[in-house]
Design a protein around this motif. Sequence first.
Motif, PDB file in Angstrom:
ATOM      1  N   GLY A   1     -80.837 -11.157  49.158  1.00 33.88           N
ATOM      2  CA  GLY A   1     -80.321 -11.167  50.520  1.00 33.88           C
ATOM      3  C   GLY A   1     -81.432 -10.785  51.489  1.00 33.88           C
ATOM      4  N   GLU A   2     -81.249 -11.114  52.761  1.00 36.56           N
ATOM      5  CA  GLU A   2     -82.334 -10.954  53.730  1.00 36.56           C
ATOM      6  C   GLU A   2     -82.843  -9.519  53.869  1.00 36.56           C
ATOM      7  N   PRO A   3     -81.989  -8.503  54.088  1.00 31.68           N
ATOM      8  CA  PRO A   3     -82.516  -7.140  54.283  1.00 31.68           C
ATOM      9  C   PRO A   3     -83.329  -6.631  53.091  1.00 31.68           C
ATOM     10  N   ARG A   4     -82.811  -6.825  51.884  1.00 25.49           N
ATOM     11  CA  ARG A   4     -83.524  -6.333  50.708  1.00 25.49           C
ATOM     12  C   ARG A   4     -84.766  -7.176  50.396  1.00 25.49           C
ATOM     13  N   THR A   5     -84.770  -8.439  50.839  1.00 27.41           N
ATOM     14  CA  THR A   5     -85.966  -9.254  50.647  1.00 27.41           C
ATOM     15  C   THR A   5     -87.104  -8.724  51.511  1.00 27.41           C
ATOM     16  N   TYR A   6     -86.794  -8.316  52.725  1.00 22.63           N
ATOM     17  CA  TYR A   6     -87.820  -7.674  53.554  1.00 22.63           C
ATOM     18  C   TYR A   6     -88.382  -6.436  52.839  1.00 22.63           C
ATOM     19  N   ALA A   7     -87.478  -5.620  52.279  1.00 25.15           N
ATOM     20  CA  ALA A   7     -87.919  -4.408  51.576  1.00 25.15           C
ATOM     21  C   ALA A   7     -88.804  -4.761  50.381  1.00 25.15           C
ATOM     22  N   TYR A   8     -88.439  -5.821  49.656  1.00 20.36           N
ATOM     23  CA  TYR A   8     -89.234  -6.280  48.518  1.00 20.36           C
ATOM     24  C   TYR A   8     -90.638  -6.685  48.975  1.00 20.36           C
ATOM     25  N   CYS A   9     -90.716  -7.438  50.065  1.00 21.84           N
ATOM     26  CA  CYS A   9     -92.015  -7.888  50.576  1.00 21.84           C
ATOM     27  C   CYS A   9     -92.866  -6.709  51.010  1.00 21.84           C
ATOM     28  N   VAL A  10     -92.261  -5.746  51.704  1.00 20.11           N
ATOM     29  CA  VAL A  10     -93.000  -4.548  52.115  1.00 20.11           C
ATOM     30  C   VAL A  10     -93.549  -3.838  50.875  1.00 20.11           C
ATOM     31  N   ALA A  11     -92.732  -3.734  49.823  1.00 27.38           N
ATOM     32  CA  ALA A  11     -93.136  -3.022  48.612  1.00 27.38           C
ATOM     33  C   ALA A  11     -94.303  -3.710  47.908  1.00 27.38           C
ATOM     34  N   VAL A  12     -94.211  -5.023  47.696  1.00 27.32           N
ATOM     35  CA  VAL A  12     -95.288  -5.699  46.952  1.00 27.32           C
ATOM     36  C   VAL A  12     -96.553  -5.779  47.792  1.00 27.32           C
TER      37      VAL A  12
END
Length: 275
Positions: A200-211
């Motif tokens: 989903g969009e919010p958690r995808t942003y978090a994933y991108c920030v993390a990697v």
Amino acid sequence: MTLRYLLTLSRPRFWLYLAGPVLVGATYAAAELSDLTAPVVLALAAYFLVPANVFLYGVNDIFDRDVDEHNPKKEARETRYRGSRDVLVAVAASGVLGLGTFAVTPAVAWPWLAGFFALAVAYSAPPVRFKTTPLLDSASNGLYVLPGAAAYAALTGHHPPLLAVLGGWLWTMGMHTFSAIPDIQPDREAGIQTTATWLGEPRTYAYCVAVWALAAAAFALLDPRLLAVFAVYPVFCAWVARSAVPVERAYWWFPYLNGLAGMTLTLAGLWRLYG
């Protein structure tokens, strides 16, 4: 019309995503300035500038023909594959031309080249089709690092630093997954599962920030000065997530951001040669 179509298919805005790593890899491998014009560097740069993009994106579009019917990106900046035999021949010829890169490089570069071609096909084509498997779609986009690793190996005779490969691989994972955010709705309508549709969009942003943060950390361990370049990405992603800027618009800023980052890395490498 076929040439114009192939030009659009090859995503000119993204040409440097494959050719740029060749230049960066060669810059840090070079012992002197003349190494940058060595035949092997020129051959790799020429192939990964255009033909490799025709091959990579051509394979993608051919096997995404049904999916792309739901994707609005194909109506403006990109194009849809319509089943042209000429396009099939051009994409196949670009792949065959890529075999020539093995002929002009030493054996130490071959695993990196083989990895690129294997992932370029496996990402889109059945039976593997990594792009339809969450997390594997992201991880397989490390393929963008491999031309640079091949150039480095070809010039030095040994493999690039592991931290450089790891940092670059994580960086490409963030790039790929961020680019999938605008496609969440079209992909769901087409029944395609990706990391972005799964999270989903919010958690995808978090994933991108993390990697991207992990990528910055890996590069900082290689050279602390690289943090100034790669720390921009998680900060930028977090800003987009919290701002009113549509992700569809922010996505098209990345060629400029990546071009600036690549230019900075290249100039730093050239400065090393003059220092």
